[in-house]
Design an enzyme around this catalytic site. Structure first.
Site, mmCIF file in Angstrom:
data_model
loop_
_atom_site.group_PDB
_atom_site.id
_atom_site.type_symbol
_atom_site.label_atom_id
_atom_site.label_comp_id
_atom_site.label_asym_id
_atom_site.label_seq_id
_atom_site.Cartn_x
_atom_site.Cartn_y
_atom_site.Cartn_z
ATOM 1 N N TRP A 181 89.826 109.714 155.643
ATOM 2 C CA TRP A 181 91.027 109.808 154.784
ATOM 3 C C TRP A 181 90.658 110.401 153.425
ATOM 4 C CZ3 TRP A 181 93.862 104.935 152.474
ATOM 5 C CH2 TRP A 181 95.122 105.309 151.989
ATOM 6 N N HIS A 206 76.991 109.075 153.760
ATOM 7 C CA HIS A 206 77.012 107.627 153.995
ATOM 8 C C HIS A 206 75.746 106.981 153.421
ATOM 9 C CE1 HIS A 206 80.625 107.515 156.275
ATOM 10 N NE2 HIS A 206 80.154 107.976 157.419
ATOM 11 N N ARG A 214 91.889 104.930 164.299
ATOM 12 C CA ARG A 214 92.137 103.811 165.209
ATOM 13 C C ARG A 214 93.470 103.172 164.869
ATOM 14 N NH1 ARG A 214 90.866 98.260 165.809
ATOM 15 N NH2 ARG A 214 90.413 98.260 163.586
ATOM 16 N N GLY A 231 94.090 102.152 161.051
ATOM 17 C CA GLY A 231 94.332 102.424 159.634
ATOM 18 C C GLY A 231 95.105 101.322 158.938
HETATM 19 P P1 PAP Z 1 83.413 107.244 159.483
HETATM 20 O O1 PAP Z 1 82.434 106.303 158.859
HETATM 21 O O2 PAP Z 1 83.122 107.452 160.956
HETATM 22 O O3 PAP Z 1 83.569 108.487 158.714
HETATM 23 P P2 PAP Z 1 85.813 106.319 158.277
HETATM 24 O O4 PAP Z 1 86.744 107.453 158.220
HETATM 25 O O5 PAP Z 1 85.064 105.959 157.049
HETATM 26 O O6 PAP Z 1 84.830 106.482 159.504
HETATM 27 O O7 PAP Z 1 86.630 105.014 158.667
HETATM 28 C C1 PAP Z 1 87.519 104.992 159.733
HETATM 29 C C2 PAP Z 1 88.658 104.074 159.366
HETATM 30 O O8 PAP Z 1 89.588 104.770 158.518
HETATM 31 C C3 PAP Z 1 89.435 103.666 160.611
HETATM 32 O O9 PAP Z 1 89.868 102.339 160.353
HETATM 33 P P3 PAP Z 1 90.287 101.330 161.510
HETATM 34 O O10 PAP Z 1 89.221 101.355 162.552
HETATM 35 O O11 PAP Z 1 90.393 99.993 160.839
HETATM 36 O O12 PAP Z 1 91.600 101.789 162.017
HETATM 37 C C4 PAP Z 1 90.565 104.683 160.602
HETATM 38 O O13 PAP Z 1 91.681 104.290 161.360
HETATM 39 C C5 PAP Z 1 90.879 104.753 159.126
HETATM 40 N N1 PAP Z 1 91.600 105.986 158.784
HETATM 41 C C6 PAP Z 1 91.374 107.233 159.251
HETATM 42 N N2 PAP Z 1 92.250 108.093 158.728
HETATM 43 C C7 PAP Z 1 93.066 107.392 157.907
HETATM 44 C C8 PAP Z 1 94.179 107.742 157.077
HETATM 45 N N3 PAP Z 1 94.636 108.990 157.019
HETATM 46 N N4 PAP Z 1 94.758 106.764 156.361
HETATM 47 C C9 PAP Z 1 94.306 105.491 156.419
HETATM 48 N N5 PAP Z 1 93.267 105.101 157.191
HETATM 49 C C10 PAP Z 1 92.631 106.041 157.929
#
Ligand code: PAP
Length: 337
Positions: free
Chosen positions: A84, A136, A297, A299
């Protein structure tokens, strides 16, 4: 924001076979502990736990990456909202070049729009060369030149309970997809025990957060410290703060034209997760692949309640409170919030 010059041609995929051998040798000497699957141990490197797959590029960056003062780093522990943050940052930085119809985010997963330092993918980042690089890595593991050059850093962290649940689902998916029928990730209860002992990718989680928190207190103009929950609560405030921090604040005219809202809407979970590229695309990394959908997943804030008991939540909160005590940082939500 300047788009032209700062991408460097140093890419980890250009590591010579000799260097790879050297890094493999170095990794093989590191202390190891069982990871979350039978496929990879966690290695202890500079007081943090890493899967070997993330270490080779980190070592390469340590030895070769030369930061420019104008580089801006988007740092975060895994699963705290990096996708995000990348999407929002890319949209903010390129807003005068693209609109929703032609922005590369429409056809490219955010991870391929802004490269990761430790995966060394600068040359493959989609679209314009912008001085944004993600990582990271813990603060103390960043290549020295990033600190010495005075680069700006945005740090994003998240409630550890939601981070843990997100991480467990992510790794489960990776193992299922890449090692079908060959075994599974440990149960969520076992993984939770390991996480509470600090044994997680780029963990201990609290040390990752503390490193950047302390640095942000020492260098407030250079390090912008954000929480996922704060971004959910006040996305507009965060987007404006990011633009200011990047040195390209929104003008009154842009605000009047609704550019801030446009970016927020385009980068929302609903919007990004429904793009074809994020529903069906894949990222291929060396011999493994990740479905782009794995980055989207739910969010949601507080999803941990669907997977952990109240006691487990309390236990992790207590560990965090203990580890962060005296730092001024907390993840406890006050009753008013
Ligand atoms: P990464 O470490 O693999 O880069 P990262 O993007 O940091 O992952 O985290 C993923 C989380 O951000 C997911 O959370 P969840 O498993 O609790 O659902 C993902 O859904 C959430 N996420 C991705 N895109 C967005 C968005 N546009 N807005 C809010 N949350 C988001």
């Amino acid at each position: 924001m300047e788009f032209s010059s700062t991408s460097k041609p140093i890419i980890a995929s250009n590591i010579s076979p000799e260097s790879i051998q050297e890094y493999r040798k170095e990794i093989s000497t590191l202390p190891k502990e069982n990871g979350w699957s039978q496929f990879q141990d966690l290695c202890s490197y500079q007081d943090f736990w890493f899967y070997p797959i993330f270490l080779q590029g980190a070592m390469f960056a340590r030895d070769h990456f030369e930061a420019q003062a104008s580089d801006i780093f988007l740092c975060s522990p895994m699963k705290t909202g990096c996708t995000w943050l990348k999407a929002l940052s890319f949209a903010i930085a390129t807003r005068t070049q693209f609109d929703d119809s032609n922005i590369p985010l429409r056809t490219t997963v955010p991870h391929d729009c802004i490269p990761f330092l430790e995966y060394g993918e600068y040359s493959t980042a989609a679209g314009p060369k912008i001085p944004l690089i993600a990582s990271h890595l813990p603060y103390t593991c960043l290549p020295r030149s990033i600190i010495d050059s005075g680069c700006k850093i945005v740090y994003l962290c998240r409630d550890p309970k939601d981070t843990f649940v997100s991480m467990w689902h992510f790794f489960r998916k990776i193992v299922e997809n890449n090692k079908p029928g060959e075994g599974d990730l440990v149960s969520i209860e076992e993984a939770f025990e390991l996480f509470c002992k600090g044994l997680s990718s780029h963990g201990p989680y609290w040390e990752h957060v503390l490193g950047y928190w302390k640095a942000s207190l020492e260098r407030p103009g250079k390090i912008l410290f954000l929480k996922y929950e704060g971004m959910v609560k006040d996305t507009e405030g965060c987007v404006k703060k990011l633009a200011e921090f990047f040195g390209c604040p929104f003008s009154l005219e842009e605000e009047r034209d609704g550019i801030v809202q446009r970016i927020i809407k385009f980068c929302s979970f609903e919007s990004l997760s429904n793009l074809e590229v994020n529903k069906t695309g894949k990222q291929v990394k060396k011999d493994a692949f990740v479905d782009n959908s794995a980055y989207f997943r739910k969010g949601k804030v507080g999803d941990w309640r669907n997977y952990l008991s109240a006691e487990m939540g309390e236990r992790l909160d207590n560990i965090m409170e203990d580890k962060l005590s005296g730092s001024g940082l907390t993840f406890r939500i006050s009753p008013q919030e």
